[in-house]
Design a protein around this motif. Structure first.
Motif, PDB file in Angstrom:
ATOM      1  N   ARG A  83       0.839  -1.199   0.000  1.00 40.62           N
ATOM      2  CA  ARG A  83       0.000   0.000   0.000  1.00 40.62           C
ATOM      3  C   ARG A  83       0.873   1.248   0.000  1.00 40.62           C
ATOM      4  O   ARG A  83       1.997   1.227   0.496  1.00 40.62           O
ATOM      5  CB  ARG A  83      -0.885   0.063   1.253  1.00 40.62           C
ATOM      6  N   SER A  84       0.339   2.326  -0.507  1.00 41.79           N
ATOM      7  CA  SER A  84       1.049   3.602  -0.442  1.00 41.79           C
ATOM      8  C   SER A  84       0.578   4.365   0.785  1.00 41.79           C
ATOM      9  O   SER A  84      -0.569   4.199   1.229  1.00 41.79           O
ATOM     10  CB  SER A  84       0.772   4.442  -1.691  1.00 41.79           C
ATOM     11  N   SER A  87      -2.554   6.470   0.255  1.00 38.74           N
ATOM     12  CA  SER A  87      -3.861   5.816   0.163  1.00 38.74           C
ATOM     13  C   SER A  87      -4.356   5.289   1.505  1.00 38.74           C
ATOM     14  O   SER A  87      -5.394   4.626   1.569  1.00 38.74           O
ATOM     15  CB  SER A  87      -3.795   4.648  -0.828  1.00 38.74           C
ATOM     16  N   THR A  88      -3.625   5.598   2.572  1.00 37.20           N
ATOM     17  CA  THR A  88      -3.928   5.024   3.882  1.00 37.20           C
ATOM     18  C   THR A  88      -4.245   6.108   4.914  1.00 37.20           C
ATOM     19  O   THR A  88      -3.561   7.123   4.979  1.00 37.20           O
ATOM     20  CB  THR A  88      -2.730   4.184   4.371  1.00 37.20           C
ATOM     21  N   ARG A 109       4.365   7.809   6.192  1.00 41.85           N
ATOM     22  CA  ARG A 109       5.392   6.795   5.942  1.00 41.85           C
ATOM     23  C   ARG A 109       4.917   5.442   6.440  1.00 41.85           C
ATOM     24  O   ARG A 109       4.279   5.344   7.494  1.00 41.85           O
ATOM     25  CB  ARG A 109       6.700   7.170   6.647  1.00 41.85           C
TER      26      ARG A 109
END
Length: 261
Positions: A83-84, A87-88, A109
């Motif tokens: 995942r990036s 996007s979280t 991060r």
């Protein structure tokens, strides 16, 4: 045949008996890595202020986590691997997912344990760095000297918003349950790939209480410390198949370095 799943984000439904919490995503092979709180009861954020959930940018919850510092969250590697950060999201202070209470923080991060390949292979831990510092009580990590917290029979609390039955619906509310740590021998009998170095199991011999889908990454707590992150298991709350959690004490030094970075 049971499918191997990670215990990823899904809401948990409250049942009358003690619940197991665990969030999982799908993994390859024979261990059903699908955690959610089964047999749980409602929990309050005021009692467990460090419990958070991970969400997509649209607000959909998919895993759990633990606030261990103002801007740091410990979760399972399988929840965020690939995942990036953009996007979280991390949601704190919201026990009812349909409310607007609490804070939604962006993630700047994502650190995933460098040896992680799959939940059932171990090293299933990750640390998220938030875009702000949240003023809250934090949960300390179990250390390598906290061996008593991992002894068979130790009472633990599991928490999550995952499903309340395998393949069921996610819970709208934060749920909790109490389950005992199982012996390494018991866990190894259930899972041939169990590692007492990287994992710890908890659950009742007869099943009935466990983590499930959507609970992955969420906390298992004993002695006022985070002893594990919901990782995987065969089905949810099945007799003879306890939930499996990443053993936090093993990764204490690595996690502490990331938390203090």
């Amino acid at each position: 045949m049971a499918k191997t799943l990670h215990r990823l984000v899904k809401a948990v439904v409250v049942t009358a008996i003690a619940a197991v919490v665990g969030l999982l995503t799908t993994v390859p092979s024979s261990a059903d890595v699908t955690p959610f709180v089964v047999g749980g009861t409602r929990a309050t954020i005021s009692e467990y202020p460090w419990t958070v959930y991970l969400a997509s940018t649209s607000g959909s919850q998919f895993c759990g986590g633990t606030l261990v510092k103002g801007n740091k969250v410990v979760t399972a590697a399988h929840c965020v691997s690939g995942r990036s950060a953009a996007s979280t999201r991390v949601v704190w202070g919201r026990e009812d997912k349909q409310s607007t209470a609490g804070i939604t923080a962006s993630v700047t991060r994502i650190w995933v344990h460098p040896s992680y390949t799959s939940a059932s292979s171990g090293s299933d831990v990750a640390v998220l760095t938030l875009d702000r510092s949240i003023t809250s009580a934090y949960l300390p990590l179990a250390t390598p000297s906290d061996t008593a917290l991992y002894a068979a029979g130790t009472s633990t609390t599991i928490l999550g918003w995952g499903t309340t039955s395998s393949g069921g619906s996610a819970s709208r509310y934060l749920l909790k349950a109490t389950v005992p740590v199982t012996s390494d021998a018991t866990c190894r009998t259930a899972y041939s790939n169990y590692s007492s170095t990287s994992m710890v199991c908890a659950g009742y011999p007869q099943g009935g209480t466990d983590t499930c889908q959507g609970d992955s990454g969420g906390p298992i707590v004993a002695g006022g410390k985070l002893i594990g992150a919901t990782s995987w298991g065969r089905g949810c709350a099945l007799a003879g198949y306890p939930g499996v959690y990443a053993r936090v004490a093993t990764y204490y030094d690595l996690l502490t370095t990331q938390i203090n970075s």
